[in-house]
Design a protein around this motif. Sequence first.
Motif, PDB file in Angstrom:
ATOM      1  N   ASP A  19       3.797  -6.166  -6.030  1.00 44.56           N
ATOM      2  CA  ASP A  19       3.703  -5.915  -4.595  1.00 44.56           C
ATOM      3  C   ASP A  19       2.250  -5.680  -4.184  1.00 44.56           C
ATOM      4  O   ASP A  19       1.766  -6.230  -3.189  1.00 44.56           O
ATOM      5  CB  ASP A  19       4.581  -4.714  -4.228  1.00 44.56           C
ATOM      6  CG  ASP A  19       4.577  -4.441  -2.729  1.00 44.56           C
ATOM      7  OD1 ASP A  19       4.849  -5.379  -1.958  1.00 44.56           O
ATOM      8  OD2 ASP A  19       4.318  -3.282  -2.342  1.00 44.56           O
ATOM      9  N   LEU A  20       1.531  -4.882  -4.961  1.00 45.81           N
ATOM     10  CA  LEU A  20       0.123  -4.606  -4.656  1.00 45.81           C
ATOM     11  C   LEU A  20      -0.728  -5.864  -4.822  1.00 45.81           C
ATOM     12  O   LEU A  20      -1.646  -6.116  -4.026  1.00 45.81           O
ATOM     13  CB  LEU A  20      -0.400  -3.472  -5.536  1.00 45.81           C
ATOM     14  CG  LEU A  20       0.193  -2.095  -5.240  1.00 45.81           C
ATOM     15  CD1 LEU A  20      -0.237  -1.094  -6.292  1.00 45.81           C
ATOM     16  CD2 LEU A  20      -0.194  -1.625  -3.851  1.00 45.81           C
ATOM     17  N   LYS A  21      -0.426  -6.668  -5.827  1.00 45.67           N
ATOM     18  CA  LYS A  21      -1.168  -7.915  -6.027  1.00 45.67           C
ATOM     19  C   LYS A  21      -0.984  -8.833  -4.818  1.00 45.67           C
ATOM     20  O   LYS A  21      -1.947  -9.447  -4.344  1.00 45.67           O
ATOM     21  CB  LYS A  21      -0.713  -8.615  -7.310  1.00 45.67           C
ATOM     22  CG  LYS A  21      -1.571  -9.816  -7.666  1.00 45.67           C
ATOM     23  CD  LYS A  21      -1.191 -10.372  -9.028  1.00 45.67           C
ATOM     24  CE  LYS A  21      -2.134 -11.481  -9.449  1.00 45.67           C
ATOM     25  NZ  LYS A  21      -1.785 -12.007 -10.771  1.00 45.67           N
ATOM     26  N   ALA A  22       0.230  -8.904  -4.291  1.00 46.17           N
ATOM     27  CA  ALA A  22       0.488  -9.719  -3.102  1.00 46.17           C
ATOM     28  C   ALA A  22      -0.305  -9.203  -1.907  1.00 46.17           C
ATOM     29  O   ALA A  22      -0.859  -9.991  -1.129  1.00 46.17           O
ATOM     30  CB  ALA A  22       1.981  -9.730  -2.787  1.00 46.17           C
ATOM     31  N   LYS A  23      -0.401  -7.886  -1.757  1.00 45.24           N
ATOM     32  CA  LYS A  23      -1.179  -7.306  -0.654  1.00 45.24           C
ATOM     33  C   LYS A  23      -2.650  -7.687  -0.777  1.00 45.24           C
ATOM     34  O   LYS A  23      -3.301  -8.005   0.226  1.00 45.24           O
ATOM     35  CB  LYS A  23      -1.028  -5.780  -0.633  1.00 45.24           C
ATOM     36  CG  LYS A  23       0.349  -5.334  -0.187  1.00 45.24           C
ATOM     37  CD  LYS A  23       0.462  -3.819  -0.172  1.00 45.24           C
ATOM     38  CE  LYS A  23       1.863  -3.424   0.290  1.00 45.24           C
ATOM     39  NZ  LYS A  23       1.970  -2.005   0.571  1.00 45.24           N
ATOM     40  N   ILE A  24      -3.180  -7.656  -1.994  1.00 49.40           N
ATOM     41  CA  ILE A  24      -4.586  -8.036  -2.211  1.00 49.40           C
ATOM     42  C   ILE A  24      -4.772  -9.514  -1.872  1.00 49.40           C
ATOM     43  O   ILE A  24      -5.735  -9.891  -1.205  1.00 49.40           O
ATOM     44  CB  ILE A  24      -5.017  -7.725  -3.660  1.00 49.40           C
ATOM     45  CG1 ILE A  24      -5.045  -6.204  -3.878  1.00 49.40           C
ATOM     46  CG2 ILE A  24      -6.373  -8.348  -3.977  1.00 49.40           C
ATOM     47  CD1 ILE A  24      -5.107  -5.773  -5.319  1.00 49.40           C
ATOM     48  N   GLU A  25      -3.840 -10.344  -2.317  1.00 52.51           N
ATOM     49  CA  GLU A  25      -3.930 -11.786  -2.030  1.00 52.51           C
ATOM     50  C   GLU A  25      -3.839 -12.069  -0.537  1.00 52.51           C
ATOM     51  O   GLU A  25      -4.357 -13.072  -0.061  1.00 52.51           O
ATOM     52  CB  GLU A  25      -2.841 -12.543  -2.800  1.00 52.51           C
ATOM     53  CG  GLU A  25      -3.126 -12.576  -4.294  1.00 52.51           C
ATOM     54  CD  GLU A  25      -1.966 -13.078  -5.140  1.00 52.51           C
ATOM     55  OE1 GLU A  25      -0.837 -13.251  -4.626  1.00 52.51           O
ATOM     56  OE2 GLU A  25      -2.194 -13.289  -6.362  1.00 52.51           O
ATOM     57  N   GLN A  26      -3.207 -11.172   0.217  1.00 53.16           N
ATOM     58  CA  GLN A  26      -3.107 -11.320   1.673  1.00 53.16           C
ATOM     59  C   GLN A  26      -4.301 -10.700   2.393  1.00 53.16           C
ATOM     60  O   GLN A  26      -4.332 -10.655   3.620  1.00 53.16           O
ATOM     61  CB  GLN A  26      -1.802 -10.700   2.175  1.00 53.16           C
ATOM     62  CG  GLN A  26      -0.573 -11.451   1.710  1.00 53.16           C
ATOM     63  CD  GLN A  26       0.721 -10.660   1.900  1.00 53.16           C
ATOM     64  OE1 GLN A  26       0.725  -9.578   2.483  1.00 53.16           O
ATOM     65  NE2 GLN A  26       1.813 -11.190   1.387  1.00 53.16           N
ATOM     66  N   GLY A  27      -5.268 -10.193   1.627  1.00 63.18           N
ATOM     67  CA  GLY A  27      -6.507  -9.718   2.237  1.00 63.18           C
ATOM     68  C   GLY A  27      -6.708  -8.215   2.264  1.00 63.18           C
ATOM     69  O   GLY A  27      -7.725  -7.744   2.764  1.00 63.18           O
ATOM     70  N   GLU A  28      -5.745  -7.443   1.756  1.00 63.38           N
ATOM     71  CA  GLU A  28      -5.961  -5.992   1.734  1.00 63.38           C
ATOM     72  C   GLU A  28      -7.018  -5.643   0.689  1.00 63.38           C
ATOM     73  O   GLU A  28      -7.213  -6.348  -0.288  1.00 63.38           O
ATOM     74  CB  GLU A  28      -4.649  -5.243   1.469  1.00 63.38           C
ATOM     75  CG  GLU A  28      -3.690  -5.366   2.649  1.00 63.38           C
ATOM     76  CD  GLU A  28      -2.577  -4.343   2.616  1.00 63.38           C
ATOM     77  OE1 GLU A  28      -2.838  -3.166   2.290  1.00 63.38           O
ATOM     78  OE2 GLU A  28      -1.437  -4.741   2.924  1.00 63.38           O
ATOM     79  N   ASP A  29      -7.708  -4.536   0.914  1.00 63.52           N
ATOM     80  CA  ASP A  29      -8.838  -4.141   0.082  1.00 63.52           C
ATOM     81  C   ASP A  29      -8.391  -3.496  -1.231  1.00 63.52           C
ATOM     82  O   ASP A  29      -7.622  -2.526  -1.225  1.00 63.52           O
ATOM     83  CB  ASP A  29      -9.719  -3.166   0.868  1.00 63.52           C
ATOM     84  CG  ASP A  29     -10.965  -2.794   0.107  1.00 63.52           C
ATOM     85  OD1 ASP A  29     -11.809  -3.687  -0.095  1.00 63.52           O
ATOM     86  OD2 ASP A  29     -11.089  -1.619  -0.299  1.00 63.52           O
ATOM     87  N   PHE A  30      -8.864  -4.046  -2.351  1.00 56.62           N
ATOM     88  CA  PHE A  30      -8.519  -3.550  -3.685  1.00 56.62           C
ATOM     89  C   PHE A  30      -8.818  -2.055  -3.797  1.00 56.62           C
ATOM     90  O   PHE A  30      -7.979  -1.273  -4.245  1.00 56.62           O
ATOM     91  CB  PHE A  30      -9.306  -4.337  -4.738  1.00 56.62           C
ATOM     92  CG  PHE A  30      -8.886  -4.081  -6.160  1.00 56.62           C
ATOM     93  CD1 PHE A  30      -8.155  -5.024  -6.856  1.00 56.62           C
ATOM     94  CD2 PHE A  30      -9.241  -2.915  -6.830  1.00 56.62           C
ATOM     95  CE1 PHE A  30      -7.764  -4.815  -8.180  1.00 56.62           C
ATOM     96  CE2 PHE A  30      -8.861  -2.686  -8.140  1.00 56.62           C
ATOM     97  CZ  PHE A  30      -8.114  -3.648  -8.815  1.00 56.62           C
ATOM     98  N   ALA A  31     -10.018  -1.653  -3.407  1.00 52.86           N
ATOM     99  CA  ALA A  31     -10.438  -0.260  -3.565  1.00 52.86           C
ATOM    100  C   ALA A  31      -9.570   0.681  -2.744  1.00 52.86           C
ATOM    101  O   ALA A  31      -9.204   1.773  -3.211  1.00 52.86           O
ATOM    102  CB  ALA A  31     -11.903  -0.105  -3.178  1.00 52.86           C
TER     103      ALA A  31
END
Length: 93
Positions: A19-31
Amino acid sequence: MAVASARHILVDSEAECLDLKAKIEQGEDFAELAKSYSNCPSGQDGGALGEFGPGMMVPEFDKVVFSAPINQVQGPVQTQFGYHLLEVTSRSE
């Protein structure tokens, strides 16, 4: 000796990791996601682990860090600690 820098997000389940990986791929900030979700104290630093050499981390972690493309989120990677998303931020031989 090779040296790498990486950051990670540690969670309890593979599903949460995906779920978090998908959020990052959608542009959310890793940090920012690391600060909000990571079970590791490094989450407060955006998941930053600093510099380390081979053998300083668990084998599953080392394998990814010393082979994966730089600045590309990898995972889920399962270790005895849980499930990680990893991003290698630099590596030198």
